[in-house]
Design an enzyme around this catalytic site. Structure first.
Site, mmCIF file in Angstrom:
data_model
loop_
_atom_site.group_PDB
_atom_site.id
_atom_site.type_symbol
_atom_site.label_atom_id
_atom_site.label_comp_id
_atom_site.label_asym_id
_atom_site.label_seq_id
_atom_site.Cartn_x
_atom_site.Cartn_y
_atom_site.Cartn_z
ATOM 1 N N ASP A 1 -2.191 6.684 6.205
ATOM 2 C CA ASP A 1 -3.178 5.755 5.650
ATOM 3 C C ASP A 1 -3.554 4.773 6.759
ATOM 4 O OD1 ASP A 1 -4.647 3.831 4.368
ATOM 5 O OD2 ASP A 1 -3.188 3.430 2.775
ATOM 6 N N TRP A 14 0.824 -1.213 0.000
ATOM 7 C CA TRP A 14 0.000 0.000 0.000
ATOM 8 C C TRP A 14 0.852 1.254 0.000
ATOM 9 C CZ3 TRP A 14 -4.285 -0.500 -2.198
ATOM 10 C CH2 TRP A 14 -5.043 -1.667 -2.047
ATOM 11 N N LYS A 43 -12.791 -1.855 5.583
ATOM 12 C CA LYS A 43 -12.043 -2.752 6.455
ATOM 13 C C LYS A 43 -12.641 -2.739 7.865
ATOM 14 C CE LYS A 43 -9.243 -2.887 2.879
ATOM 15 N NZ LYS A 43 -8.223 -1.962 2.413
HETATM 16 C C1 LIG Z 1 -7.621 -1.433 1.219
HETATM 17 C C2 LIG Z 1 -6.532 -0.449 1.396
HETATM 18 C C3 LIG Z 1 -6.337 0.607 0.491
HETATM 19 C C4 LIG Z 1 -7.174 0.781 -0.749
HETATM 20 O O1 LIG Z 1 -8.453 1.116 -0.427
HETATM 21 P P1 LIG Z 1 -9.567 1.375 -1.567
HETATM 22 O O2 LIG Z 1 -10.723 1.811 -0.752
HETATM 23 O O3 LIG Z 1 -9.776 0.085 -2.295
HETATM 24 O O4 LIG Z 1 -9.049 2.440 -2.466
HETATM 25 C C5 LIG Z 1 -5.321 1.503 0.754
HETATM 26 N N1 LIG Z 1 -4.540 1.376 1.833
HETATM 27 C C6 LIG Z 1 -4.691 0.364 2.711
HETATM 28 C C7 LIG Z 1 -3.790 0.276 3.893
HETATM 29 C C8 LIG Z 1 -5.692 -0.575 2.522
HETATM 30 O O5 LIG Z 1 -5.858 -1.580 3.396
#
Ligand SMILES: *Cc1c(COP(=O)(O)O)cnc(C)c1O
Length: 360
Positions: free
Chosen positions: A172, A102, A196
């Protein structure tokens, strides 16, 4: 039909009581005679839901008054672009910590908007650890420092918050937001896709300090400008109303669980149960350095990869789903977010023991 234990990394399991409440309120929300999905986003019913959802998130995370909460769309992935567009352009460079899949994507997108300094990377050990802060080669003039609090694929989590002084800290938190208390005041911007640990896919939450809004030079296009959304209470255009409503139910559920201190305790208990077993077993293993292991996503491999399919088939027969590891790393991955009950992890460990006894 019995519900499965769903170990999906995302979209992920939601608390059963939230789903039941949503089902009960599906046709008639609080005597309004309509589903939340059908409400005008400018009507008083929906406006009340929207305001309560934000208030509950602020309470849960202790978000200070000088931060805006934005309910956006486009996933965390769009934030990979909105962040440099709003915060880096005009200044020219930003610091990024490279911890895995990521972080890599965030870095790739940021490069289109300015100079990216990768201040630390865990590539030397296949992204199996969180690089110690002491080794970061940071730039005091950077627009911000970006890191990925939990690498959902690699299963690496920061259990500490970097101190970046005057450089805004951008994080993030897609896969570990609300899993434990965090000091929001240490951050300039926190973002997370909802699917998530918050609610349905389609909603993205951005928590941003006031002084970082309206800074992009040149000014980003309207929909990509945080200022647009901040000035309009996330209602410049139609927000993902149903997703926000479900997120609100999840926040109320979290409050009923005792908030983030209580949920962290449960998350530690679940993660310890699984990691202790992995460590004790000679058949399964997890590659991540102990102190950096994720409490949310637990990747593991079997002693013999030829048994992977059989392991997954057996898991399915035991009512457990989505244990297959990410295609980039193989093996297995158990995602055990807030909504995964302890019983789910107990069932997984019991099954793993049974499988090890038969094949180990
Ligand atoms: C799932 C995830 C993303 C991407 O998320 P989207 O909503 O599919 O754009 C980015 N960073 C992390 C840490 C993730 O777990």
């Amino acid at each position: 039909m019995a519900r499965i234990f769903n170990f999906s990394a995302g979209p992920a399991a939601l608390p059963e009581s939230v789903l039941k409440q949503a089902a009960e309120e599906m046709l008639d929300w609080h005597g309004s005679g309509q589903s939340v999905m059908e409400m005008s986003h400018r009507g008083k019913e929906y406006m009340a839901i929207h305001a309560q959802t934000e208030a509950d998130l602020r309470e849960l995370m202790g978000i200070p008054a000088n931060y805006k909460v934005l309910f956006l769309q486009g996933g965390a992935t769009l934030q990979f672009e909105m962040i440099p567009l709003n915060l880096m352009r005009g200044i020219g460079s930003a610091d990024y910590v490279h911890t895995g899949e990521w972080a890599k994507k965030a870095i790739k997108e940021a490069k289109a908007f300015g100079k990216v300094n990768v201040v630390a990377t865990a590539e030397d050990a296949n992204f199996s650890y969180a690089p110690a802060h002491s080794g970061w080669k940071t730039d005091p003039k950077a627009a911000y420092l970006h890191y990925t609090a939990n690498e959902t694929i690699g299963g690496v989590e920061f259990h500490w918050t970097p101190e970046t002084g005057d450089v805004p800290l951008v994080c993030d938190m897609s896969s570990n937001i609300l899993s434990k208390p965090v000091d929001v005041s240490k951050y300039g911007l926190i973002y997370a896709g909802a699917q998530k640990n918050i609610g349905p896919a389609g909603l993205t939450i951005v928590i941003v300090r006031d002084d970082l809004i309206g800074k992009g030079v040149p000014t980003p296009a309207t929909m990509l400008d945080y200022k647009t959304h901040a000035d309009n209470d996330s209602m410049y255009n139609t927000p993902p109303t149903y997703g926000i409503y479900i997120a609100g139910l999840v926040f109320q559920w979290l409050k009923a669980q005792g908030g983030l201190v209580a949920i962290e305790k449960k998350n530690i208990e679940k993660a310890d149960l699984l990691y202790d077993y992995l460590d004790a077993s000679a058949f399964y293993s997890n590659p991540v350095r102990k102190e950096d292991r994720s409490r949310m996503n637990v990747p593991f491999t079997l002693g013999n990869a030829a048994l992977d399919d059989e392991f997954l088939k057996g898991a399915k027969a035991h009512n457990m789903a989505q244990l297959k590891g990410h295609r980039s790393v193989g093996g297995m991955r158990a995602s055990i977010y807030n909504a995964m009950p302890l019983e789910g992890v107990q069932a997984l460990v019991a099954y793993m023991k049974e499988f090890e006894a038969a094949h180990g």
